[in-house]
Design a protein around this motif. Structure first.
Motif, PDB file in Angstrom:
ATOM      1  N   VAL A   1      -5.204   5.262  -3.287  1.00  0.00           N
ATOM      2  CA  VAL A   1      -5.341   4.003  -2.614  1.00  0.00           C
ATOM      3  C   VAL A   1      -6.900   3.578  -1.803  1.00  0.00           C
ATOM      4  O   VAL A   1      -6.436   4.419  -0.894  1.00  0.00           O
ATOM      5  CB  VAL A   1      -4.104   3.215  -1.940  1.00  0.00           C
ATOM      6  CG1 VAL A   1      -4.442   1.610  -1.478  1.00  0.00           C
ATOM      7  CG2 VAL A   1      -3.078   3.363  -2.886  1.00  0.00           C
ATOM      8  N   THR A   2      -7.116   3.296  -1.450  1.00  0.00           N
ATOM      9  CA  THR A   2      -8.727   3.298  -1.092  1.00  0.00           C
ATOM     10  C   THR A   2      -8.046   1.171  -0.267  1.00  0.00           C
ATOM     11  O   THR A   2      -8.318   0.630  -1.604  1.00  0.00           O
ATOM     12  CB  THR A   2     -10.157   3.145  -2.264  1.00  0.00           C
ATOM     13  OG1 THR A   2     -10.230   3.976  -2.263  1.00  0.00           O
ATOM     14  CG2 THR A   2     -10.706   1.980  -1.024  1.00  0.00           C
ATOM     15  N   PHE A   3      -7.913   1.598   0.894  1.00  0.00           N
ATOM     16  CA  PHE A   3      -7.830   0.065   1.256  1.00  0.00           C
ATOM     17  C   PHE A   3      -8.359  -0.356   2.855  1.00  0.00           C
ATOM     18  O   PHE A   3      -8.831   0.174   3.328  1.00  0.00           O
ATOM     19  CB  PHE A   3      -6.143   0.108   1.524  1.00  0.00           C
ATOM     20  CG  PHE A   3      -5.793  -1.225   2.349  1.00  0.00           C
ATOM     21  CD1 PHE A   3      -4.573  -1.916   1.972  1.00  0.00           C
ATOM     22  CD2 PHE A   3      -5.866  -1.071   4.305  1.00  0.00           C
ATOM     23  CE1 PHE A   3      -3.931  -3.268   2.396  1.00  0.00           C
ATOM     24  CE2 PHE A   3      -5.603  -2.551   4.186  1.00  0.00           C
ATOM     25  CZ  PHE A   3      -3.979  -3.078   3.982  1.00  0.00           C
ATOM     26  N   ILE A   4      -9.446  -1.346   1.766  1.00  0.00           N
ATOM     27  CA  ILE A   4     -10.244  -2.272   2.915  1.00  0.00           C
ATOM     28  C   ILE A   4     -10.069  -3.505   3.886  1.00  0.00           C
ATOM     29  O   ILE A   4      -9.079  -4.606   2.511  1.00  0.00           O
ATOM     30  CB  ILE A   4     -11.992  -2.543   1.852  1.00  0.00           C
ATOM     31  CG1 ILE A   4     -11.545  -1.297   1.682  1.00  0.00           C
ATOM     32  CG2 ILE A   4     -12.411  -3.253   3.443  1.00  0.00           C
ATOM     33  CD1 ILE A   4     -12.780  -0.432   2.077  1.00  0.00           C
ATOM     34  N   ARG A   5      -9.665  -3.426   5.236  1.00  0.00           N
ATOM     35  CA  ARG A   5      -9.438  -4.730   5.232  1.00  0.00           C
ATOM     36  C   ARG A   5      -9.927  -5.086   7.278  1.00  0.00           C
ATOM     37  O   ARG A   5     -11.107  -4.277   7.300  1.00  0.00           O
ATOM     38  CB  ARG A   5      -8.181  -4.179   6.196  1.00  0.00           C
ATOM     39  CG  ARG A   5      -7.104  -5.809   6.781  1.00  0.00           C
ATOM     40  CD  ARG A   5      -6.815  -5.869   7.732  1.00  0.00           C
ATOM     41  NE  ARG A   5      -6.425  -4.485   9.103  1.00  0.00           N
ATOM     42  CZ  ARG A   5      -5.686  -3.225   9.465  1.00  0.00           C
ATOM     43  NH1 ARG A   5      -4.388  -3.649   8.604  1.00  0.00           N
ATOM     44  NH2 ARG A   5      -5.803  -2.964  10.014  1.00  0.00           N
TER      45      ARG A   5
ATOM     46  N   ARG B   1       0.527  -1.101   0.082  1.00  0.00           N
ATOM     47  CA  ARG B   1      -0.209  -0.278   0.219  1.00  0.00           C
ATOM     48  C   ARG B   1       0.897   1.703   0.420  1.00  0.00           C
ATOM     49  O   ARG B   1       0.583   2.214  -0.773  1.00  0.00           O
ATOM     50  CB  ARG B   1      -0.901  -0.444   1.312  1.00  0.00           C
ATOM     51  CG  ARG B   1      -1.940   1.389   1.733  1.00  0.00           C
ATOM     52  CD  ARG B   1      -2.389   1.422   2.836  1.00  0.00           C
ATOM     53  NE  ARG B   1      -3.499   2.269   2.904  1.00  0.00           N
ATOM     54  CZ  ARG B   1      -3.799   3.244   4.324  1.00  0.00           C
ATOM     55  NH1 ARG B   1      -3.295   1.593   4.795  1.00  0.00           N
ATOM     56  NH2 ARG B   1      -4.561   3.719   3.991  1.00  0.00           N
ATOM     57  N   ARG B   2       1.872   1.323   0.884  1.00  0.00           N
ATOM     58  CA  ARG B   2       2.705   2.405   1.016  1.00  0.00           C
ATOM     59  C   ARG B   2       3.311   2.601  -0.448  1.00  0.00           C
ATOM     60  O   ARG B   2       3.627   3.985  -1.129  1.00  0.00           O
ATOM     61  CB  ARG B   2       3.618   2.115   1.931  1.00  0.00           C
ATOM     62  CG  ARG B   2       3.440   2.385   3.161  1.00  0.00           C
ATOM     63  CD  ARG B   2       4.412   1.969   4.200  1.00  0.00           C
ATOM     64  NE  ARG B   2       3.751   1.660   6.145  1.00  0.00           N
ATOM     65  CZ  ARG B   2       4.514   2.453   6.443  1.00  0.00           C
ATOM     66  NH1 ARG B   2       5.192   3.765   6.753  1.00  0.00           N
ATOM     67  NH2 ARG B   2       4.049   2.536   8.218  1.00  0.00           N
ATOM     68  N   TRP B   3       4.052   1.353  -1.004  1.00  0.00           N
ATOM     69  CA  TRP B   3       4.601   1.584  -2.383  1.00  0.00           C
ATOM     70  C   TRP B   3       4.082   2.274  -3.142  1.00  0.00           C
ATOM     71  O   TRP B   3       3.747   2.554  -4.408  1.00  0.00           O
ATOM     72  CB  TRP B   3       5.459   0.243  -2.790  1.00  0.00           C
ATOM     73  CG  TRP B   3       5.947   0.340  -4.062  1.00  0.00           C
ATOM     74  CD1 TRP B   3       6.350  -0.324  -5.297  1.00  0.00           C
ATOM     75  CD2 TRP B   3       6.863   1.429  -4.398  1.00  0.00           C
ATOM     76  NE1 TRP B   3       6.542   0.316  -6.019  1.00  0.00           N
ATOM     77  CE2 TRP B   3       7.685   0.964  -5.486  1.00  0.00           C
ATOM     78  CE3 TRP B   3       7.858   1.676  -3.639  1.00  0.00           C
ATOM     79  CZ2 TRP B   3       8.539   1.768  -6.095  1.00  0.00           C
ATOM     80  CZ3 TRP B   3       9.088   2.765  -3.877  1.00  0.00           C
ATOM     81  CH2 TRP B   3       9.964   2.678  -5.105  1.00  0.00           C
ATOM     82  N   LEU B   4       2.463   1.718  -3.355  1.00  0.00           N
ATOM     83  CA  LEU B   4       1.451   2.191  -4.582  1.00  0.00           C
ATOM     84  C   LEU B   4       1.004   3.379  -4.397  1.00  0.00           C
ATOM     85  O   LEU B   4       1.268   4.476  -5.377  1.00  0.00           O
ATOM     86  CB  LEU B   4      -0.096   1.412  -3.778  1.00  0.00           C
ATOM     87  CG  LEU B   4      -0.137  -0.126  -4.920  1.00  0.00           C
ATOM     88  CD1 LEU B   4      -0.832  -0.982  -4.542  1.00  0.00           C
ATOM     89  CD2 LEU B   4       0.784  -0.086  -5.927  1.00  0.00           C
TER      90      LEU B   4
END
Length: 465
Positions: A63-67, A53-56
RNA sequence: GGUCGGAUGGCCGAGAGGCGAGGCAAGGGACUGCAAAUCCCUCUACACGGGUUCAAAUCCCGUUCCGACCUCCA
């Protein structure tokens, strides 16, 4: 600059990553089932995807990051009475433990962290679609199943064939049309929590939540779906089955992280060979544990050993030490920059080990530059190291890790140590080395190390080993 | 039975046809009153047996060993 290449479990190949929408990346990662305290395998997964995610983000994507958090499942219900708690209290207790571990390890919070129990409505909607189009059936006992034989394709991610699978242990389910059919919804047994549905009261099957929540937050198709290698089958296969049967495109790319092992065996609750994050954090700092867990390639098994962990912590200390000295010499925190070598490494399917080699090179050149008093070379190498560390989530200047660095106490301590160092300098001046060494040894006994550098003596507090 | 991963130097750990990643440890050296820190140099590899190729750790075939999944898993 090279382009980002990523592996895809579905094709088993590394290929150029191009998002569905230019400039945007949508990512869904399977998070924890909060039925126990996090072990280092859990957080390795989180760290791996945090690095991605950090690299993207660094690469310019929004970035939309769903966990997700799975806060209802068989194990939670089973463990709650053992701990003399309500199931929901137990779930939240361990959800907090996970959050605490993530914070200690500088894992960025996801854009959103949906809980299964908060998305029953979406699950019912999805089941309705699946029943309406004939993909799923409710035998009338409160269960709802997906009929896998009707699927156009199934088990493509794990490349298995349905008839080759070993018969399931619970294959005697009479209400299933086929023993391979899996539960979207489980009828409530007496005393179990339940939610009403058109097919009866019950609770979600494990897989349904991820399909429903990924759809709710990321839409019918999204870029990356991640999780541990052990989720490929059945969890991810069944997610694909549900979502595709509903007519969704689902994930364009699948990424799976490998495990942390001990004596070659996967760390798991059932084997009882788990190492809880909390316990390891008594031996090393969070930033050091992260450096260790994030240092292996995400697709390689990481064989845990205490020796490797402490060796890794020492190696990280060397990097930190260089950054500290560089900062002292430069008179300011080095700004973040990204070296070409590190960039190329990360773009090659997140080749962190190659990236680590580039950091070693920066470190060597940087230390050389300190010896040569070459300020511009110090600055370049310090900045590039910091850049790489920031992607790995191990930047010592990161406010998540700072805090302990400078405060009034350190300032006062510095004054006291400077007094002692002045005495020591005087003793050395008159070649009274017995006296000067006793000052150094005295400080050492207090956990303060003294190093004589070209710029004069410097002190530091020894880290816990 | 099906699917899949792995075996690299004293240790950790990359690489995926040609130049021996990197780190730790070890030995030697520089610097230092001594330490510490740092730098320089040196050393040790691709599980086994065949094959393909001008060239194999890397590709192919076979073998051994280890591990994972097959409806609890990160």
């Amino acid at each position: 600059m090279s382009a980002l290449n990523l592996y895809d479990t579905a094709t088993r190949e590394v290929g150029v990553f191009s998002p569905l929408k230019p400039g945007e990346v949508s990512m869904y990662v399977c998070g924890a089932t909060v039925q126990g305290a996090p072990h280092i395998g859990h957080v390795r997964s989180a760290i791996n995807f945090d690095i991605l995610r950090r690299w993207l983000t660094h690469s310019g994507y929004n970035v939309t990051f769903i966990r997700n958090v799975t806060d209802i499942d068989d194990k939670i219900l089973q463990k709650a009475p053992q701990e003399n708690m309500q199931w929901w209290a137990l779930a939240l207790k361990y959800e907090r433990a996970f959050t605490q571990a993530f914070t200690a390890l500088n894992v960025l919070p996801p854009t959103y962290e949906p809980r299964a129990t908060g998305h029953i409505t979406q699950m019912i909607e999805l089941m309705q679609i699946l029943i309406d189009n004939g993909s799923a059936y409710a035998p009338g006992n409160g269960d709802v199943y997906l009929e896998v034989r009707k699927l156009k394709r199934y088990l493509t991610l794990s490349r298995q064939h349905i008839d080759d699978l070993q018969p399931a242990a619970d294959a005697d389910e009479r209400s299933k049309k086929d023993v391979r059919d899996f539960a979207l919804w489980k009828a409530a047994k007496p005393g179990e929590p339940s939610w009403p549905t058109p097919w009866g009261a019950g609770r979600p099957g494990w897989h349904l939540e991820c399909s429903a929540m990924a759809h709710a937050y990321l839409g019918e198709s999204f870029d990356i779906h991640g999780g541990g290698l052990d989720l490929v089958f059945p969890h991810h296969e069944n997610e694909i089955a549900q979502s595709e049967a509903a007519g969704y495109g689902f994930a364009a790319r699948w990424l799976h992280n490998a495990w942390v092992t001990q004596s070659g065996e996967k760390m798991s609750k059932s084997l009882g060979n788990t190492l809880h994050v909390e316990v390891i954090l008594q031996k090393v700092r969070g930033i050091e544990l992260r450096w260790y867990l994030g240092g292996a390639h995400y697709r390689s098994m990481l064989e845990y050993s205490e020796g490797a962990l402490s060796e890794s912590a020492v190696a990280f200390g060397r990097i930190e030490n260089f950054l500290k000295r560089a900062t002292e010499i430069l008179g300011k925190t080095p700004p973040i920059s990204m070296s070409e070598a590190f960039t190329d490494a990360m773009n090659d399917d997140l080749a962190v080990p190659a990236g680590l080699a580039s950091i070693s090179e920066n470190l060597r050149l940087g230390n050389q530059a300190i010896t040569d008093s070459d300020a511009s070379a110090i600055a370049v190498n310090a900045s590039e190291i910091r850049g790489a560390l920031s992607i790995l989530g191990c930047d010592p200047f990161d406010s998540n890790f700072a805090g302990q660095a400078t405060n009034d106490l350190t300032h006062a301590l510095d004054g006291v140590i400077q007094l002692a160092l002045k005495e020591r300098a005087a003793a050395r001046e008159r070649k009274d080395f017995a006296a000067s060494d006793s000052i150094r040894d005295g400080l050492l006994a207090l956990g303060i190390t003294i190093e004589d550098t070209a710029q004069g003596p410097r002190w530091s507090i020894m880290e816990k080993s």
